[in-house]
Design a protein around this motif. Structure first.
Motif, PDB file in Angstrom:
ATOM      1  N   LEU A 276       0.816  -1.219   0.000  1.00 15.19           N
ATOM      2  CA  LEU A 276       0.000   0.000   0.000  1.00 15.19           C
ATOM      3  C   LEU A 276       0.850   1.270   0.000  1.00 15.19           C
ATOM      4  CD1 LEU A 276      -2.701  -1.061   2.630  1.00 15.19           C
ATOM      5  CD2 LEU A 276      -2.892  -1.113   0.128  1.00 15.19           C
ATOM      6  N   ILE A 277       2.167   1.126   0.028  1.00 16.26           N
ATOM      7  CA  ILE A 277       3.039   2.305   0.059  1.00 16.26           C
ATOM      8  C   ILE A 277       2.760   3.265  -1.099  1.00 16.26           C
ATOM      9  CG2 ILE A 277       5.451   3.068  -0.202  1.00 16.26           C
ATOM     10  CD1 ILE A 277       6.294   0.761   1.551  1.00 16.26           C
ATOM     11  N   PRO A 278       2.528   2.778  -2.322  1.00 22.54           N
ATOM     12  CA  PRO A 278       2.236   3.714  -3.428  1.00 22.54           C
ATOM     13  C   PRO A 278       0.974   4.556  -3.208  1.00 22.54           C
ATOM     14  CG  PRO A 278       2.840   1.564  -4.291  1.00 22.54           C
ATOM     15  CD  PRO A 278       2.665   1.388  -2.816  1.00 22.54           C
ATOM     16  N   GLN A 279       0.111   4.125  -2.293  1.00 26.31           N
ATOM     17  CA  GLN A 279      -1.121   4.885  -2.035  1.00 26.31           C
ATOM     18  C   GLN A 279      -0.938   5.957  -0.966  1.00 26.31           C
ATOM     19  OE1 GLN A 279      -4.504   2.274  -1.386  1.00 26.31           O
ATOM     20  NE2 GLN A 279      -3.681   0.725  -2.779  1.00 26.31           N
ATOM     21  N   LEU A 280       0.232   5.976  -0.329  1.00 22.30           N
ATOM     22  CA  LEU A 280       0.484   7.002   0.679  1.00 22.30           C
ATOM     23  C   LEU A 280       0.651   8.361   0.011  1.00 22.30           C
ATOM     24  CD1 LEU A 280       3.070   5.131   2.952  1.00 22.30           C
ATOM     25  CD2 LEU A 280       0.627   5.472   3.381  1.00 22.30           C
ATOM     26  N   GLN A 281       0.211   9.397   0.714  1.00 18.75           N
ATOM     27  CA  GLN A 281       0.329  10.763   0.188  1.00 18.75           C
ATOM     28  C   GLN A 281       1.760  11.265   0.406  1.00 18.75           C
ATOM     29  OE1 GLN A 281      -2.187  12.234  -1.538  1.00 18.75           O
ATOM     30  NE2 GLN A 281      -3.185  10.237  -1.282  1.00 18.75           N
ATOM     31  N   LEU A 282       2.666  10.643  -0.340  1.00 20.09           N
ATOM     32  CA  LEU A 282       4.087  10.984  -0.237  1.00 20.09           C
ATOM     33  C   LEU A 282       4.630  11.280  -1.634  1.00 20.09           C
ATOM     34  CD1 LEU A 282       5.343   8.187   2.205  1.00 20.09           C
ATOM     35  CD2 LEU A 282       4.987  10.597   2.757  1.00 20.09           C
ATOM     36  N   PRO A 283       5.668  12.094  -1.727  1.00 19.21           N
ATOM     37  CA  PRO A 283       6.314  12.309  -3.027  1.00 19.21           C
ATOM     38  C   PRO A 283       6.817  10.983  -3.588  1.00 19.21           C
ATOM     39  CG  PRO A 283       7.087  13.894  -1.398  1.00 19.21           C
ATOM     40  CD  PRO A 283       6.278  12.896  -0.657  1.00 19.21           C
ATOM     41  N   THR A 284       6.834  10.874  -4.893  1.00 15.17           N
ATOM     42  CA  THR A 284       7.271   9.640  -5.551  1.00 15.17           C
ATOM     43  C   THR A 284       8.666   9.240  -5.110  1.00 15.17           C
ATOM     44  OG1 THR A 284       5.924  10.194  -7.477  1.00 15.17           O
ATOM     45  CG2 THR A 284       7.621   8.516  -7.781  1.00 15.17           C
ATOM     46  N   LEU A 285       9.523  10.228  -4.883  1.00 17.08           N
ATOM     47  CA  LEU A 285      10.893   9.954  -4.456  1.00 17.08           C
ATOM     48  C   LEU A 285      10.916   9.190  -3.130  1.00 17.08           C
ATOM     49  CD1 LEU A 285      13.903  10.404  -5.084  1.00 17.08           C
ATOM     50  CD2 LEU A 285      13.778  12.500  -3.742  1.00 17.08           C
ATOM     51  N   LEU A 286      10.068   9.600  -2.195  1.00 14.89           N
ATOM     52  CA  LEU A 286      10.017   8.921  -0.897  1.00 14.89           C
ATOM     53  C   LEU A 286       9.373   7.538  -1.011  1.00 14.89           C
ATOM     54  CD1 LEU A 286       9.069  11.759   1.633  1.00 14.89           C
ATOM     55  CD2 LEU A 286      11.246  10.568   1.379  1.00 14.89           C
ATOM     56  N   GLN A 287       8.372   7.423  -1.865  1.00 15.47           N
ATOM     57  CA  GLN A 287       7.754   6.112  -2.083  1.00 15.47           C
ATOM     58  C   GLN A 287       8.776   5.118  -2.630  1.00 15.47           C
ATOM     59  OE1 GLN A 287       4.223   6.292  -4.445  1.00 15.47           O
ATOM     60  NE2 GLN A 287       3.199   7.809  -3.156  1.00 15.47           N
ATOM     61  N   ASN A 288       9.533   5.566  -3.615  1.00 12.53           N
ATOM     62  CA  ASN A 288      10.571   4.706  -4.186  1.00 12.53           C
ATOM     63  C   ASN A 288      11.634   4.344  -3.156  1.00 12.53           C
ATOM     64  OD1 ASN A 288       9.305   4.744  -6.665  1.00 12.53           O
ATOM     65  ND2 ASN A 288      10.552   6.426  -7.464  1.00 12.53           N
ATOM     66  N   PHE A 289      11.971   5.317  -2.317  1.00 14.69           N
ATOM     67  CA  PHE A 289      12.964   5.072  -1.281  1.00 14.69           C
ATOM     68  C   PHE A 289      12.495   3.984  -0.310  1.00 14.69           C
ATOM     69  CE2 PHE A 289      14.402   6.124   3.086  1.00 14.69           C
ATOM     70  CZ  PHE A 289      15.760   5.893   2.918  1.00 14.69           C
ATOM     71  N   LEU A 290      11.240   4.054   0.117  1.00 13.08           N
ATOM     72  CA  LEU A 290      10.708   3.075   1.046  1.00 13.08           C
ATOM     73  C   LEU A 290      10.593   1.692   0.410  1.00 13.08           C
ATOM     74  CD1 LEU A 290       7.891   5.144   2.817  1.00 13.08           C
ATOM     75  CD2 LEU A 290      10.123   4.476   3.734  1.00 13.08           C
ATOM     76  N   GLN A 291      10.476   1.654  -0.910  1.00 17.48           N
ATOM     77  CA  GLN A 291      10.344   0.382  -1.622  1.00 17.48           C
ATOM     78  C   GLN A 291      11.671  -0.102  -2.212  1.00 17.48           C
ATOM     79  OE1 GLN A 291       6.277  -0.023  -3.778  1.00 17.48           O
ATOM     80  NE2 GLN A 291       6.732   2.157  -3.828  1.00 17.48           N
ATOM     81  N   TYR A 292      12.772   0.532  -1.804  1.00 14.29           N
ATOM     82  CA  TYR A 292      14.107   0.160  -2.291  1.00 14.29           C
ATOM     83  C   TYR A 292      14.203   0.240  -3.817  1.00 14.29           C
ATOM     84  CZ  TYR A 292      15.520  -1.592   2.313  1.00 14.29           C
ATOM     85  OH  TYR A 292      15.855  -1.707   3.626  1.00 14.29           O
ATOM     86  N   ARG A 293      13.562   1.233  -4.379  1.00 11.90           N
ATOM     87  CA  ARG A 293      13.619   1.394  -5.827  1.00 11.90           C
ATOM     88  C   ARG A 293      14.546   2.545  -6.191  1.00 11.90           C
ATOM     89  NH1 ARG A 293       7.185   0.773  -7.446  1.00 11.90           N
ATOM     90  NH2 ARG A 293       7.034  -1.433  -6.945  1.00 11.90           N
TER      91      ARG A 293
END
Length: 293
Positions: A276-293
C-alpha cells in the motif's frame, strides 16, 4: 572319447548359466510385483508415507520428484510445462502423490509461470501443510523468480518455515538465487529468519555470495547474529575472502541514518501493508525510497 562326450560338461554349464539368469529375472519380477501390491495396500489404507518409503528404497525415487505409484497425468503435464494438456486435466488440481508432490510443485520446479498461474486460477492451493514439499521453497531454491512472484501475489507466507529447509529466503540465499532473494525481501520477508538459528546471512556468507550479502545487509541483516554453534556470519565465511572483508567492514561501520529510518518505517508499516506504500500521500521519491527502488 568322442567329441560329443567332451563337449557335454560345457553344455551343462551353459545350461546352468541360462537357468540362473532366468531364476534371477523371475525373482526380481516377483519382488517388483510384491512391492507394488504392498505399496498399493498402504495407499488404500491411507499410509502414503510408508508407500513412499518403499518406492524410494527399492526404485530409487527421490523425495520431491514424484512417485511412480500414483503420479497422475496432471503431474506429468505440469512438470513438462505442457499448458494445453494441463487445461484438460484441471479436475485434479490438488492431486498429491504418495510423497506429497502436487502439480503446482511440479510447475514451480520446472519454472513454468503460465502453468503455475493456471493451476492457481483453477483452485490449486499455493501453500500446503509444512510437512509436504513446498512450491515456494522449490521456486526459490531453483531461481524461478517469476513463479515465486506469482505465488506471492496469491498470498503465500513468505516466511513459511519448514524444519529441514528453513524459510524461502534462507533456501534462496543458500542456493545463491539473487533475484529470488530480492523479490522475497521487497515483499517483506523477515531478513533474520532462516533455518533454526542460522540466518540467511549465514547462508550467503557460507556460499561466498557478495551480491546477496550486500542485499541482506541493506535490508537490515544482523552481522552479529549467532547460530547454534555460536558462530556469526563472518565466522562461517571463507577466510580472507571478499565476503569476510565486507562483513568485517560492516561491523566497524554503523548503518546510515537513511537506512535506519527506512527499516524503521517499513517495520512500522508491516509486511501485509507494504504493497500500500504507493497509495500514501508521499512524493514519488520517498515512495521509491521506502520500496528500495
Amino acid at each position: 572319447m568322442s567329441v560329443v562326450e567332451e563337449s557335454r560338461p560345457f553344455a551343462q554349464q551353459l545350461s546352468n548359466v541360462y537357468f540362473t539368469i532366468l531364476s534371477l529375472f523371475c525373482f526380481k519380477l516377483f519382488v517388483k510385483i510384491s512391492l507394488a501390491i504392498l505399496s498399493h495396500f498402504y495407499i488404500v489404507k491411507g499410509n502414503r508415507k510408508e508407500a513412499a518409503r518403499i518406492a524410494a528404497e527399492f526404485y530409487g525415487v527421490t523425495q520431491g520428484q514424484g512417485s511412480w505409484a500414483d503420479r497422475s497425468p496432471l503431474h506429468e503435464a505440469a512438470s513438462q510445462g505442457r499448458l494445453l494438456a494441463l487445461r484438460t486435466l484441471l479436475s485434479q488440481v490438488n492431486a498429491i502423490t504418495i510423497d506429497g508432490v502436487t502439480p503446482l510443485f511440479n510447475a514451480c520446479s520446472q519454472g513454468s509461470p503460465s502453468c503455475t498461474e493456471l493451476l492457481l486460477e483453477y483452485g490449486a492451493k499455493p501453500q500446503l501443510e509444512s510437512c509436504l514439499p513446498s512450491p515456494t521453497h522449490e521456486a526459490a531454491s531453483k531461481g524461478h523468480h517469476e513463479c515465486l512472484e506469482i505465488l506471492i501475489s496469491w498470498g503465500i507466507d513468505v516466511d513459511q518455515d519448514i524444519p529441514h529447509l528453513g524459510t524461502p529466503l534462507y533456501v534462496a540465499s543458500m542456493s545463491q538465487q539473487f533475484h529470488c532473494v530480492r523479490k522475497l525481501l521487497y515483499t517483506g520477508a523477515d531478513v533474520q529468519k532462516g533455518k533454526y538459528w542460522d540466518t540467511p546471512l549465514h547462508a550467503a556468507a557460507q556460499q561466498s555470495c557478495t551480491e546477496i550479502v550486500n542485499l541482506l545487509l541493506e535490508f537490515g541483516a544482523d552481522v552479529n547474529a549467532k547460530n547454534t554453534e555460536l558462530l556469526r556470519p563472518v565466522d562461517v565465511a571463507t577466510s580472507s575472502s571478499l565476503v569476510e572483508r565486507l562483513l568485517l567492514q560492516h561491523e566497524a561501520t554503523p548503518s546510515s541514518l537513511c537506512q535506519l529510518c527506512r527499516l524503521c518505517i517499513r517495520n512500522y508499516i508491516g509486511r501485509p501493508r507494504l504493497h500500500l506504500i504507493p497509495q500514501l500521500q508521499l512524493p514519488t521519491l520517498l515512495q521509491n525510497f521506502l520500496q528500495y527502488r
